[in-house]
Design a protein around this motif. Structure first.
Motif, PDB file in Angstrom:
ATOM      1  N   ARG A   1      -8.210  12.685   8.659  1.00  0.00           N
ATOM      2  CA  ARG A   1      -8.292  12.306   7.488  1.00  0.00           C
ATOM      3  C   ARG A   1      -8.444  13.608   6.684  1.00  0.00           C
ATOM      4  NH1 ARG A   1     -12.153  11.049   3.868  1.00  0.00           N
ATOM      5  NH2 ARG A   1     -11.800   9.440   2.090  1.00  0.00           N
TER       6      ARG A   1
ATOM      7  N   ARG B   1       5.723   4.399   0.984  1.00  0.00           N
ATOM      8  CA  ARG B   1       6.125   5.647   1.337  1.00  0.00           C
ATOM      9  C   ARG B   1       7.218   5.524   2.430  1.00  0.00           C
ATOM     10  NH1 ARG B   1       3.492   9.375   4.607  1.00  0.00           N
ATOM     11  NH2 ARG B   1       2.851   7.573   5.716  1.00  0.00           N
TER      12      ARG B   1
ATOM     13  N   LEU C   1      -5.020  15.407   6.328  1.00  0.00           N
ATOM     14  CA  LEU C   1      -4.009  14.795   5.416  1.00  0.00           C
ATOM     15  C   LEU C   1      -4.488  14.957   3.924  1.00  0.00           C
ATOM     16  CD1 LEU C   1      -3.357  11.451   7.067  1.00  0.00           C
ATOM     17  CD2 LEU C   1      -1.569  13.045   6.990  1.00  0.00           C
TER      18      LEU C   1
ATOM     19  N   ILE D   1      -6.706   5.817  -5.327  1.00  0.00           N
ATOM     20  CA  ILE D   1      -6.025   6.514  -3.979  1.00  0.00           C
ATOM     21  C   ILE D   1      -6.965   7.327  -3.331  1.00  0.00           C
ATOM     22  CG2 ILE D   1      -4.364   7.483  -3.070  1.00  0.00           C
ATOM     23  CD1 ILE D   1      -2.308   6.405  -5.071  1.00  0.00           C
ATOM     24  N   SER D   2      -7.296   7.141  -2.073  1.00  0.00           N
ATOM     25  CA  SER D   2      -8.330   8.313  -1.381  1.00  0.00           C
ATOM     26  C   SER D   2      -7.763   9.460  -1.200  1.00  0.00           C
ATOM     27  CB  SER D   2      -8.804   7.533  -0.255  1.00  0.00           C
ATOM     28  OG  SER D   2      -7.658   7.237   0.926  1.00  0.00           O
TER      29      SER D   2
ATOM     30  N   ASP E   1      -6.931  11.267   1.409  1.00  0.00           N
ATOM     31  CA  ASP E   1      -5.992  11.553   2.452  1.00  0.00           C
ATOM     32  C   ASP E   1      -4.709  10.467   2.092  1.00  0.00           C
ATOM     33  OD1 ASP E   1      -7.809   9.231   2.807  1.00  0.00           O
ATOM     34  OD2 ASP E   1      -6.819   8.746   4.713  1.00  0.00           O
ATOM     35  N   GLN E   2      -4.822   9.499   1.472  1.00  0.00           N
ATOM     36  CA  GLN E   2      -3.592   8.538   1.205  1.00  0.00           C
ATOM     37  C   GLN E   2      -2.754   9.479   0.087  1.00  0.00           C
ATOM     38  OE1 GLN E   2      -5.445   4.781   0.238  1.00  0.00           O
ATOM     39  NE2 GLN E   2      -4.772   4.059   2.763  1.00  0.00           N
TER      40      GLN E   2
ATOM     41  N   ASP F   1       0.805  -1.158  -0.074  1.00  0.00           N
ATOM     42  CA  ASP F   1      -0.066  -0.036  -0.165  1.00  0.00           C
ATOM     43  C   ASP F   1       0.908   1.262   0.249  1.00  0.00           C
ATOM     44  OD1 ASP F   1      -0.035   1.239   2.970  1.00  0.00           O
ATOM     45  OD2 ASP F   1       0.134  -0.950   3.035  1.00  0.00           O
ATOM     46  N   VAL F   2       0.270   2.440  -0.344  1.00  0.00           N
ATOM     47  CA  VAL F   2       1.108   3.635  -0.491  1.00  0.00           C
ATOM     48  C   VAL F   2       1.929   4.117   0.695  1.00  0.00           C
ATOM     49  CG1 VAL F   2      -0.927   5.316  -0.363  1.00  0.00           C
ATOM     50  CG2 VAL F   2       1.056   5.877  -1.835  1.00  0.00           C
ATOM     51  N   GLU F   3       1.166   3.925   1.594  1.00  0.00           N
ATOM     52  CA  GLU F   3       1.616   4.549   2.964  1.00  0.00           C
ATOM     53  C   GLU F   3       3.154   3.459   3.150  1.00  0.00           C
ATOM     54  OE1 GLU F   3      -1.523   4.491   5.716  1.00  0.00           O
ATOM     55  OE2 GLU F   3      -2.107   6.483   5.275  1.00  0.00           O
TER      56      GLU F   3
ATOM     57  N   ALA G   1       0.634  10.376   1.361  1.00  0.00           N
ATOM     58  CA  ALA G   1       1.750   9.587   1.407  1.00  0.00           C
ATOM     59  C   ALA G   1       2.416   9.330  -0.140  1.00  0.00           C
ATOM     60  CB  ALA G   1       1.140   7.966   1.761  1.00  0.00           C
TER      61      ALA G   1
ATOM     62  N   TYR H   1     -16.227  10.082   1.834  1.00  0.00           N
ATOM     63  CA  TYR H   1     -15.776   8.922   2.596  1.00  0.00           C
ATOM     64  C   TYR H   1     -16.987   7.887   2.312  1.00  0.00           C
ATOM     65  CZ  TYR H   1     -18.264  10.829   6.617  1.00  0.00           C
ATOM     66  OH  TYR H   1     -19.146  11.340   7.354  1.00  0.00           O
TER      67      TYR H   1
END
Length: 477
Positions: free
Chosen positions: A252, A140, A255, A183-184, A186-187, A135-137, A190, A242
């Motif tokens: 969220r 990162r 971010l 990708i949401s 907030d994400q 996952d992207v986080e 990252a 969301y």
């Protein structure tokens, strides 16, 4: 087509052969380029609102939510060794947030003794090896860690090569471009931290592998927010979309704002980012709490004026993923409709309603007005009156063929997007009836009829017609 694909693959291989995956930059390597550090010190010298709030929280020993990040950033801007040592003590203690540890190691390097540097680097390397996931986080965190602790042995080379060539170019970028991955809001932060770290140290711009996605992204970052802001004790928040009907998550929201600010910082010359900057730079949304203030100070650029987001279209549509957002206008009391990760929502009078299209529906559909557009819950077959403008027929089968017949026009065969939406465009002053049924095709792909509630096909004609001189079909905007 095959020649085009082969050529694209060869060009990618050629570009990869020229890429360098060793880090040669000096500390600080992460985010604090010479230009950005100059801007931050300028903000300190002029005692700006963002600096004053951040400095007040740190010097008052407020319980910062991410102490390693906040204290190390303050040290880099002020050179205050006492505050920097607080960051080092946190990192050498039980702190296990890999991202923050990497930032402390990188930004507080002048304060670390040889023994402390060795101990902290070993801790970061051990945690990076344990930080699994694609996952992207997670990616990162590992990227920041590898770059922060890189040394003359260049142990970071293989990990960064795999991240760029495999995780990004082979997997993630194509999935973003095709709508297979979303990708949401907030994400996205990252993701942009990864983009900054890779470009600043390897001179590789990851956006090039999904150019269309990043071109549309700033509009997504604006329109994927409910119109009404939420007032909190520290500041007002834009609330990103969301799923479900629970309470909004302010972390969220913070971010998502930080993602926008870092996107503008990555490329402040792009026209789309200048509209995004106009959306972000309003002072009432400035993050002032113990979680958001360090992000606000690090990434906001008050010297970038931005363009008025009122000039943006009130409609965003990604036909690949099916993500779709529509506002009636740009005021805070606007009506908003969105399709996010397959869920249709209506925001009106401060409330989110998840549109439930399960169960029996009347054949004659009732349109939901959203400004000059209309939203209609789809069913098969269906009919409804249309009074011009944009018509969104939602909740049909994803990527399925439908026959659309409008009064006095030829029948057309259209395909829904990845979430099962048809976007129809009509002249604003035109009224007519619209009928829609699912098209039926044989094994060879040729049309054999249209679907009916009982499953029995009947004859139908697919058309490539135009509505009053204008093409109608699935819109990409």
């Amino acid at each position: 087509m095959w020649r085009t694909l082969i050529l694209a693959a060869l060009l990618t291989l050629a570009a990869s052969a020229q890429d360098e995956f060793r880090v040669y930059t000096e500390h600080p390597r992460l985010f604090l380029t010479t230009q950005r550090l100059r801007l931050l010190k300028r903000e300190r010298d002029r005692d700006s609102m963002r600096w004053r709030q951040f400095d007040l929280l740190v010097r008052a020993s407020a319980q910062m939510r991410e102490p390693g990040f906040a204290l190390a950033l303050h040290y880099e801007v002020t050179g205050d060794a006492g505050i920097g040592r607080r960051a080092v003590d946190w990192a050498l203690g039980p702190g296990a947030d890999l991202r923050q540890l990497a930032l402390v190691y990188d930004w507080c390097q002048p304060l670390l003794s040889a023994a402390q540097s060795k101990t902290l680097a070993a801790k970061i390397s051990r945690l990076a090896g344990q930080r699994a996931g694609t996952d992207v986080e997670a990616v990162r965190d590992r990227v920041l860690a590898f770059i922060a602790v890189s040394d003359d042995t260049h142990a970071e080379e293989s990990a960064l090569r795999e991240t760029v060539l495999e995780w990004w170019r082979r997997e993630t970028a194509p999935q973003l471009a095709s709508g297979q991955a979303v990708i949401s809001p907030d994400q996205l932060f990252a993701l942009f931290e990864t983009l900054h770290a890779i470009r600043d140290n390897l001179k590789i711009d990851l956006r090039e592998n999904a150019a269309d996605y990043f071109r549309e992204l700033p509009t997504y970052q604006v329109l994927a927010n409910y119109p009404a802001p939420l007032a909190a004790p520290e500041n007002e928040y834009r609330i990103p979309v969301y799923q479900g009907s629970g309470e909004p998550d302010l972390d969220r929201a913070a971010l998502a704002r930080a993602a926008g600010l870092s996107a503008v910082a990555f490329d402040n010359n792009a026209l789309e980012n200048q509209y995004l900057q106009g959306w972000l730079i309003q002072d009432r949304f400035m993050l002032q709490g113990v979680f958001g203030a360090p992000y606000e100070f690090l990434w906001a650029n008050p010297y970038q004026p931005g363009l008025s987001y009122f000039q943006l279209p009130v409609f965003f549509h990604d036909k690949h993923s099916g993500a779709l957002f529509l506002r009636s206008n740009w005021e805070d009391d606007a009506i908003w409709f969105g399709i996010y990760q397959g869920e249709a929502q209506l925001f009106r009078e401060g409330r989110v309603t998840v549109l439930n299209h399960k169960g029996p529906l009347a054949r004659k559909a009732e349109a939901i007005p959203v400004g000059d557009a209309s939203v209609v819950l789809g069913r098969n077959p269906m009919q409804f009156p249309m009074e011009g403008g944009r018509v969104l027929v939602v909740a049909l089968k994803p990527r399925a063929k439908y026959l659309v017949e409008t009064d006095d026009e030829e029948m057309m065969e259209l395909e829904t997007d990845g979430a099962g939406t048809l976007v129809l465009e009509y002249p604003g002053d035109w009224a007519a009836g619209v009928r829609i049924q699912e098209a039926m095709h044989g094994s060879d792909g040729t049309q054999v009829g249209v679907g009916s509630p009982g499953g029995q096909p009947r004859a139908g004609v697919a058309g490539g017609g135009r509505i009053n001189g204008r093409a109608a079909g699935v819109s990409t905007r």
